[in-house]
Design a protein around this motif. Structure first.
Motif, short mmCIF file in Angstrom:
data_model
loop_
_atom_site.label_atom_id
_atom_site.label_comp_id
_atom_site.label_asym_id
_atom_site.label_seq_id
_atom_site.Cartn_x
_atom_site.Cartn_y
_atom_site.Cartn_z
N UNK A 279 0.83 -1.20 0.00
CA UNK A 279 0.00 0.00 0.00
C UNK A 279 0.86 1.25 0.00
N UNK A 280 0.20 2.39 0.12
CA UNK A 280 0.91 3.67 0.09
C UNK A 280 1.72 3.86 1.36
N UNK A 281 2.90 4.46 1.20
CA UNK A 281 3.75 4.82 2.33
C UNK A 281 4.21 6.26 2.17
N UNK A 282 4.40 6.94 3.29
CA UNK A 282 4.84 8.33 3.29
C UNK A 282 6.34 8.40 3.02
N UNK A 283 6.75 9.51 2.45
CA UNK A 283 8.17 9.75 2.21
C UNK A 283 8.68 10.78 3.22
N UNK A 284 9.97 11.03 3.19
CA UNK A 284 10.56 12.04 4.06
C UNK A 284 9.96 13.42 3.77
N UNK A 285 9.56 13.63 2.54
CA UNK A 285 8.94 14.90 2.17
C UNK A 285 7.64 15.13 2.95
N UNK A 286 6.91 14.08 3.26
CA UNK A 286 5.67 14.20 4.04
C UNK A 286 5.98 14.66 5.45
N UNK A 287 7.02 14.09 6.04
CA UNK A 287 7.43 14.49 7.39
C UNK A 287 7.75 15.98 7.40
N UNK A 288 8.48 16.43 6.41
CA UNK A 288 8.83 17.85 6.31
C UNK A 288 7.58 18.71 6.14
N UNK A 289 6.64 18.25 5.30
CA UNK A 289 5.39 18.99 5.09
C UNK A 289 4.67 19.24 6.40
N UNK A 290 4.51 18.19 7.20
CA UNK A 290 3.77 18.33 8.44
C UNK A 290 4.56 19.03 9.52
N UNK A 291 5.87 19.02 9.42
CA UNK A 291 6.71 19.75 10.38
C UNK A 291 6.47 21.25 10.27
N UNK A 292 6.25 21.73 9.04
CA UNK A 292 6.12 23.17 8.80
C UNK A 292 4.69 23.58 8.43
N UNK A 293 3.75 22.67 8.52
CA UNK A 293 2.40 22.94 8.03
C UNK A 293 1.75 24.13 8.73
N UNK A 294 1.79 24.19 10.04
CA UNK A 294 1.11 25.28 10.75
C UNK A 294 1.68 26.63 10.36
N UNK A 295 3.00 26.73 10.26
CA UNK A 295 3.61 28.01 9.88
C UNK A 295 3.22 28.39 8.45
N UNK A 296 3.24 27.40 7.55
CA UNK A 296 2.88 27.67 6.16
C UNK A 296 1.41 28.09 6.04
N UNK A 297 0.54 27.45 6.81
CA UNK A 297 -0.87 27.84 6.79
C UNK A 297 -1.06 29.23 7.38
N UNK A 298 -0.32 29.55 8.43
CA UNK A 298 -0.40 30.90 9.00
C UNK A 298 0.00 31.96 7.98
N UNK A 299 1.02 31.67 7.17
CA UNK A 299 1.43 32.59 6.11
C UNK A 299 0.31 32.80 5.10
N UNK A 300 -0.35 31.70 4.73
CA UNK A 300 -1.47 31.81 3.78
C UNK A 300 -2.63 32.61 4.38
N UNK A 301 -2.90 32.37 5.64
CA UNK A 301 -3.99 33.11 6.31
C UNK A 301 -3.68 34.59 6.32
#
Length: 95
Positions: free
Chosen positions: A63-85
Motif C-alpha cells: 500500500x501507500x507509504x509516506x516519504x521524508x517529504x511528508x514528514x517535512x510537510x507536516x513539520x512546517x504545516x502550521x507556519x505555512x498555513x499561518x502565512x497563507x492566512x
C-alpha cells in the motif's frame, strides 16, 4: 473567482488528510483509506496520485507509504498555513 479558490483549498485539504492518514497508518491501500476517511475510493485514488506525483507518498506492494517529504510537510504545516492566512487577510477590504 473566489469559488474556484475555495474549491482548490478544499481539494488541498483532502490531499493533506490523505497524506496524514497514510503517514499514520502506512502501509495502507485505497479501500482502507476510503473507509477510514469516509471518502469515495475514486477521490482517494486521485489524491494518492497527486501526492505520489509531488513526492509525498510512494506506492509499495503493501500500500501507500509516506516519504521524508511528508514528514517535512507536516513539520512546517502550521507556519505555512499561518502565512497563507495572513495573505488572505491582507486581501480584505478595510471599511
Amino acid at each position: 473567482m473566489l469559488e474556484k479558490m475555495k474549491d482548490e483549498v478544499e481539494l488541498i485539504s483532502r490531499h493533506l488528510e490523505v497524506a496524514r492518514a497514510v503517514a499514520d497508518h502506512q502501509p495502507i491501500g485505497i479501500m482502507k483509506l476510503s473507509e477510514l476517511l469516509r471518502e469515495p475510493s475514486h477521490r482517494i485514488r486521485y489524491s494518492l496520485h497527486v501526492l505520489e506525483q509531488l513526492g509525498y507518498i510512494r506506492a509499495s506492494p503493501e500500500g501507500a507509504v509516506a516519504t521524508a517529504r511528508t514528514v517535512e510537510l507536516f513539520t512546517h504545516l502550521n507556519e505555512d498555513l499561518d502565512d497563507l492566512i495572513r495573505l488572505i487577510e491582507s486581501m480584505k477590504r478595510e471599511e
